[in-house]
Design a protein around this motif. Structure first.
Motif, PDB file in Angstrom:
ATOM      1  N   SER A  80       0.825  -1.204   0.000  1.00 11.61           N
ATOM      2  CA  SER A  80       0.000   0.000   0.000  1.00 11.61           C
ATOM      3  C   SER A  80       0.861   1.256   0.000  1.00 11.61           C
ATOM      4  CB  SER A  80      -0.915   0.005   1.225  1.00 11.61           C
ATOM      5  OG  SER A  80      -1.821  -1.076   1.181  1.00 11.61           O
ATOM      6  N   ILE A  81       1.899   1.275   0.817  1.00  8.31           N
ATOM      7  CA  ILE A  81       2.758   2.463   0.905  1.00  8.31           C
ATOM      8  C   ILE A  81       3.489   2.703  -0.417  1.00  8.31           C
ATOM      9  CG2 ILE A  81       4.805   3.423   2.007  1.00  8.31           C
ATOM     10  CD1 ILE A  81       3.896   2.033   4.595  1.00  8.31           C
ATOM     11  N   VAL A  82       4.141   1.656  -0.929  1.00  5.13           N
ATOM     12  CA  VAL A  82       4.918   1.814  -2.170  1.00  5.13           C
ATOM     13  C   VAL A  82       4.003   2.118  -3.349  1.00  5.13           C
ATOM     14  CG1 VAL A  82       6.434   0.647  -3.803  1.00  5.13           C
ATOM     15  CG2 VAL A  82       6.772   0.336  -1.347  1.00  5.13           C
ATOM     16  N   GLY A  83       2.908   1.362  -3.482  1.00  2.00           N
ATOM     17  CA  GLY A  83       1.993   1.589  -4.598  1.00  2.00           C
ATOM     18  C   GLY A  83       1.302   2.932  -4.529  1.00  2.00           C
ATOM     19  N   GLY A  84       0.930   3.342  -3.307  1.00  2.00           N
ATOM     20  CA  GLY A  84       0.282   4.641  -3.164  1.00  2.00           C
ATOM     21  C   GLY A  84       1.207   5.782  -3.527  1.00  2.00           C
ATOM     22  N   ILE A  85       2.448   5.707  -3.065  1.00  2.00           N
ATOM     23  CA  ILE A  85       3.425   6.757  -3.396  1.00  2.00           C
ATOM     24  C   ILE A  85       3.695   6.789  -4.899  1.00  2.00           C
ATOM     25  CG2 ILE A  85       5.838   7.444  -3.130  1.00  2.00           C
ATOM     26  CD1 ILE A  85       5.680   6.386  -0.253  1.00  2.00           C
ATOM     27  N   ALA A  86       3.860   5.624  -5.510  1.00  2.00           N
ATOM     28  CA  ALA A  86       4.143   5.572  -6.947  1.00  2.00           C
ATOM     29  C   ALA A  86       2.987   6.133  -7.764  1.00  2.00           C
ATOM     30  CB  ALA A  86       4.433   4.126  -7.364  1.00  2.00           C
ATOM     31  N   GLY A  87       1.763   5.755  -7.381  1.00  2.00           N
ATOM     32  CA  GLY A  87       0.606   6.201  -8.151  1.00  2.00           C
ATOM     33  C   GLY A  87       0.292   7.674  -7.983  1.00  2.00           C
ATOM     34  N   ALA A 140       1.872  -3.756  -4.632  1.00  2.00           N
ATOM     35  CA  ALA A 140       2.261  -2.390  -4.965  1.00  2.00           C
ATOM     36  C   ALA A 140       1.749  -2.016  -6.356  1.00  2.00           C
ATOM     37  CB  ALA A 140       3.782  -2.246  -4.896  1.00  2.00           C
ATOM     38  N   ARG A 141       1.865  -2.947  -7.291  1.00  2.00           N
ATOM     39  CA  ARG A 141       1.359  -2.725  -8.648  1.00  2.00           C
ATOM     40  C   ARG A 141      -0.149  -2.488  -8.633  1.00  2.00           C
ATOM     41  NH1 ARG A 141       3.703  -1.412 -13.510  1.00  2.00           N
ATOM     42  NH2 ARG A 141       5.752  -2.334 -13.663  1.00  2.00           N
ATOM     43  N   LEU A 142      -0.866  -3.308  -7.878  1.00  2.00           N
ATOM     44  CA  LEU A 142      -2.321  -3.178  -7.798  1.00  2.00           C
ATOM     45  C   LEU A 142      -2.713  -1.834  -7.188  1.00  2.00           C
ATOM     46  CD1 LEU A 142      -5.202  -4.313  -7.939  1.00  2.00           C
ATOM     47  CD2 LEU A 142      -4.798  -5.359  -5.705  1.00  2.00           C
ATOM     48  N   VAL A 143      -2.067  -1.472  -6.083  1.00  2.33           N
ATOM     49  CA  VAL A 143      -2.386  -0.209  -5.407  1.00  2.33           C
ATOM     50  C   VAL A 143      -2.080   0.980  -6.322  1.00  2.33           C
ATOM     51  CG1 VAL A 143      -1.756   1.298  -3.486  1.00  2.33           C
ATOM     52  CG2 VAL A 143      -2.116  -1.132  -3.089  1.00  2.33           C
ATOM     53  N   ARG A 144      -0.974   0.909  -7.038  1.00  2.26           N
ATOM     54  CA  ARG A 144      -0.632   2.005  -7.970  1.00  2.26           C
ATOM     55  C   ARG A 144      -1.747   2.197  -8.988  1.00  2.26           C
ATOM     56  NH1 ARG A 144       1.429   2.046 -13.158  1.00  2.26           N
ATOM     57  NH2 ARG A 144       2.605   3.933 -13.748  1.00  2.26           N
ATOM     58  N   GLY A 145      -2.235   1.101  -9.572  1.00  2.13           N
ATOM     59  CA  GLY A 145      -3.301   1.214 -10.564  1.00  2.13           C
ATOM     60  C   GLY A 145      -4.572   1.814  -9.984  1.00  2.13           C
ATOM     61  N   ALA A 177      -9.832   4.454   0.683  1.00  2.00           N
ATOM     62  CA  ALA A 177     -10.787   4.115  -0.372  1.00  2.00           C
ATOM     63  C   ALA A 177     -10.493   2.769  -1.018  1.00  2.00           C
ATOM     64  CB  ALA A 177     -10.788   5.219  -1.442  1.00  2.00           C
ATOM     65  N   ILE A 178      -9.216   2.381  -1.035  1.00  2.00           N
ATOM     66  CA  ILE A 178      -8.860   1.113  -1.678  1.00  2.00           C
ATOM     67  C   ILE A 178      -8.608  -0.003  -0.669  1.00  2.00           C
ATOM     68  CG2 ILE A 178      -7.847   2.343  -3.628  1.00  2.00           C
ATOM     69  CD1 ILE A 178      -5.112   1.730  -2.520  1.00  2.00           C
ATOM     70  N   ALA A 179      -8.662   0.313   0.625  1.00  4.91           N
ATOM     71  CA  ALA A 179      -8.320  -0.676   1.646  1.00  4.91           C
ATOM     72  C   ALA A 179      -9.232  -1.893   1.581  1.00  4.91           C
ATOM     73  CB  ALA A 179      -8.371  -0.041   3.034  1.00  4.91           C
ATOM     74  N   GLY A 180     -10.539  -1.670   1.422  1.00  9.31           N
ATOM     75  CA  GLY A 180     -11.475  -2.784   1.393  1.00  9.31           C
ATOM     76  C   GLY A 180     -11.210  -3.724   0.234  1.00  9.31           C
ATOM     77  N   GLN A 181     -11.017  -3.173  -0.957  1.00 12.48           N
ATOM     78  CA  GLN A 181     -10.725  -3.989  -2.135  1.00 12.48           C
ATOM     79  C   GLN A 181      -9.431  -4.772  -1.943  1.00 12.48           C
ATOM     80  OE1 GLN A 181     -10.796  -1.637  -5.712  1.00 12.48           O
ATOM     81  NE2 GLN A 181     -12.637  -0.534  -5.115  1.00 12.48           N
ATOM     82  N   ARG A 256     -18.051 -11.452  -4.761  1.00 13.53           N
ATOM     83  CA  ARG A 256     -18.995 -10.469  -4.228  1.00 13.53           C
ATOM     84  C   ARG A 256     -18.532  -9.050  -4.523  1.00 13.53           C
ATOM     85  NH1 ARG A 256     -21.841 -11.020   1.555  1.00 13.53           N
ATOM     86  NH2 ARG A 256     -22.772 -12.675   0.298  1.00 13.53           N
ATOM     87  N   LEU A 257     -17.220  -8.825  -4.464  1.00  9.48           N
ATOM     88  CA  LEU A 257     -16.693  -7.489  -4.741  1.00  9.48           C
ATOM     89  C   LEU A 257     -16.798  -7.167  -6.220  1.00  9.48           C
ATOM     90  CD1 LEU A 257     -15.157  -4.934  -3.827  1.00  9.48           C
ATOM     91  CD2 LEU A 257     -13.031  -6.176  -4.276  1.00  9.48           C
ATOM     92  N   ASP A 258     -16.088  -7.956  -7.048  1.00  7.32           N
ATOM     93  CA  ASP A 258     -16.098  -7.762  -8.498  1.00  7.32           C
ATOM     94  C   ASP A 258     -15.115  -8.757  -9.103  1.00  7.32           C
ATOM     95  OD1 ASP A 258     -15.970  -7.074 -11.124  1.00  7.32           O
ATOM     96  OD2 ASP A 258     -15.680  -4.932 -10.797  1.00  7.32           O
ATOM     97  N   PRO A 259     -15.574  -9.764  -9.848  1.00  5.90           N
ATOM     98  CA  PRO A 259     -14.677 -10.775 -10.416  1.00  5.90           C
ATOM     99  C   PRO A 259     -13.571 -10.194 -11.277  1.00  5.90           C
ATOM    100  CG  PRO A 259     -16.980 -11.414 -10.687  1.00  5.90           C
ATOM    101  CD  PRO A 259     -16.978  -9.995 -10.193  1.00  5.90           C
ATOM    102  N   THR A 260     -13.824  -9.017 -11.897  1.00  5.43           N
ATOM    103  CA  THR A 260     -12.816  -8.454 -12.805  1.00  5.43           C
ATOM    104  C   THR A 260     -11.627  -7.877 -12.059  1.00  5.43           C
ATOM    105  OG1 THR A 260     -13.875  -6.276 -12.791  1.00  5.43           O
ATOM    106  CG2 THR A 260     -14.639  -7.855 -14.428  1.00  5.43           C
TER     107      THR A 260
END
Length: 271
Positions: A80-87, A140-145, A177-181, A256-260
C-alpha cells in the motif's frame, strides 16, 4: 462464503484457545510412549518422541496462522505504501519504484523466497520476511493502478484545490478508499502463503524443533510413513483444510466485490 468464513473462524478459535483445548505440552518428550496408536488418552496417538500428536496439531495451528497473519499485514502495508506513493507522485519516483517492483516480479515467488532465506538465514522470522519480500510487489502494482484511477475523481481534486498535501491526501482519502478492495483480494493469496510457510518448514528452513508446525511435523514423520501413517496424514489434512478454507473465503469475497478485480492481484503469481 459462509463455509470458508466458518472454517477460518474455527481455525482461529483453535489457535487462540490451544492451551485450553488439550492438556498436553506439545514439546514434552516421553520415550516410553513413542508411536502409540490413537486412544482415549492420546486422540491422534504419539510421534516418534512420545509427544501427543493432537496437541502438536492444535498448537501448530497457532504457529501457522500466526505466520500467515504477519505476512498478510506486512505485504499489505508495504504494498500500500509503495503503490500509493508511486501512483500519486508519478514521475521519477513512480519510475524507480515500478522498476524495483519489476525486478521482484520477474523471479518466481518460491525461488525468490528460497534465495532470501539463503541470504538471511533459517528460522520462522526470516521465512516471514522472505515470503513478504517475494510478494509485496504484486500488491504495490495493484495499489498504484487503483491510485491512478482515484486521482481523477472529484473529491481528490477538491482536496488538492483545498490545499491538502500529497501525504495527507494519500493517507486520508486514497488509501482508505482502496483498503477494502485490497483486503478482499489479498484473501486469495492466504492459502498460497500457508503453503509457502509449511513447505519451507518441511525443508527445515522455518521453525526449529521442537516448535510444533505442520510442515516440520510432516518432515519428522517421513521415516514412519508406513508404520505410523497418521503422523503424516493428520498435519497434511490440517494444511489441506486450511488452504481450502482460505480459498473458499477468497473466491467468495472476490466474486462479491467484483470478479474483474481479481486478475491483477493474483493472476501473475509464479507459484
Amino acid at each position: 462464503m459462509w463455509i470458508g468464513l466458518g472454517l477460518v473462524g474455527l481455525l482461529a478459535a483453535v489457535a487462540l484457545l490451544a492451551p485450553w483445548i488439550t492438556p498436553f505440552d506439545p514439546t514434552e518428550v516421553n520415550p516410553e510412549a513413542r508411536l502409540l496408536a490413537p486412544s482415549a488418552q492420546h486422540w491422534l496417538g504419539t510421534d516418534h518422541l512420545g509427544r501427543d500428536q493432537f496437541a502438536r496439531v492444535v498448537f501448530g495451528t497457532r504457529t501457522s496462522l500466526g505466520a500467515v497473519a504477519l505476512i498478510f499485514a506486512l505485504v499489505l502495508t508495504i504494498g500500500s505504501i509503495v503503490g500509493g506513493i508511486a501512483g500519486y507522485c508519478e514521475g521519477i519516483v513512480d519510475a524507480v519504484l515500478m522498476r524495483t517492483c519489476d525486478a521482484f516480479m520477474t523471479i518466481p515467488t518460491l525461488v525468490l523466497a528460497l534465495f532470501l532465506i539463503g541470504v538471511l538465514g533459517t528460522g520462522m522470522t526470516n521465512v516471514i520476511i522472505a515470503i513478504t519480500l517475494s510478494h509485496w510487489a504484486w500488491y504495490a502494482r495493484l495499489v498504484r493502478g487503483l491510485t491512478l484511477e482515484l486521482r481523477q475523481r472529484g473529491h481528490i481534486a477538491a482536496a488538492r484545490v483545498a490545499g491538502g498535501s500529497r501525504t495527507a491526501i494519500l493517507i486520508r482519502h486514497i488509501l482508505p478508499a482502496i483498503a477494502g478492495q485490497l483486503v478482499v483480494l489479498s484473501t486469495l493469496d492466504l492459502g498460497h502463503w500457508m503453503l509457502h510457510v509449511a513447505g519451507l518448514s518441511f525443508l527445515g528452513l522455518g521453525v526449529a524443533a521442537p516448535t510444533p508446525e505442520w510442515g516440520i511435523m510432516i518432515n519428522d514423520a517421513r521415516p514412519f510413513v508406513w508404520t505410523a501413517p497418521m503422523l503424516i496424514l493428520v498435519p497434511g489434512a490440517a494444511i489441506l483444510v486450511t488452504v481450502m478454507a482460505f480459498n473458499l473465503l477468497g473466491d467468495a469475497a472476490r466474486d462479491r466485490l467484483d470478479p474483474t478485480l481479481a486478475g491483477p492481484a493474483t493472476g501473475g503469481h509464479e507459484h
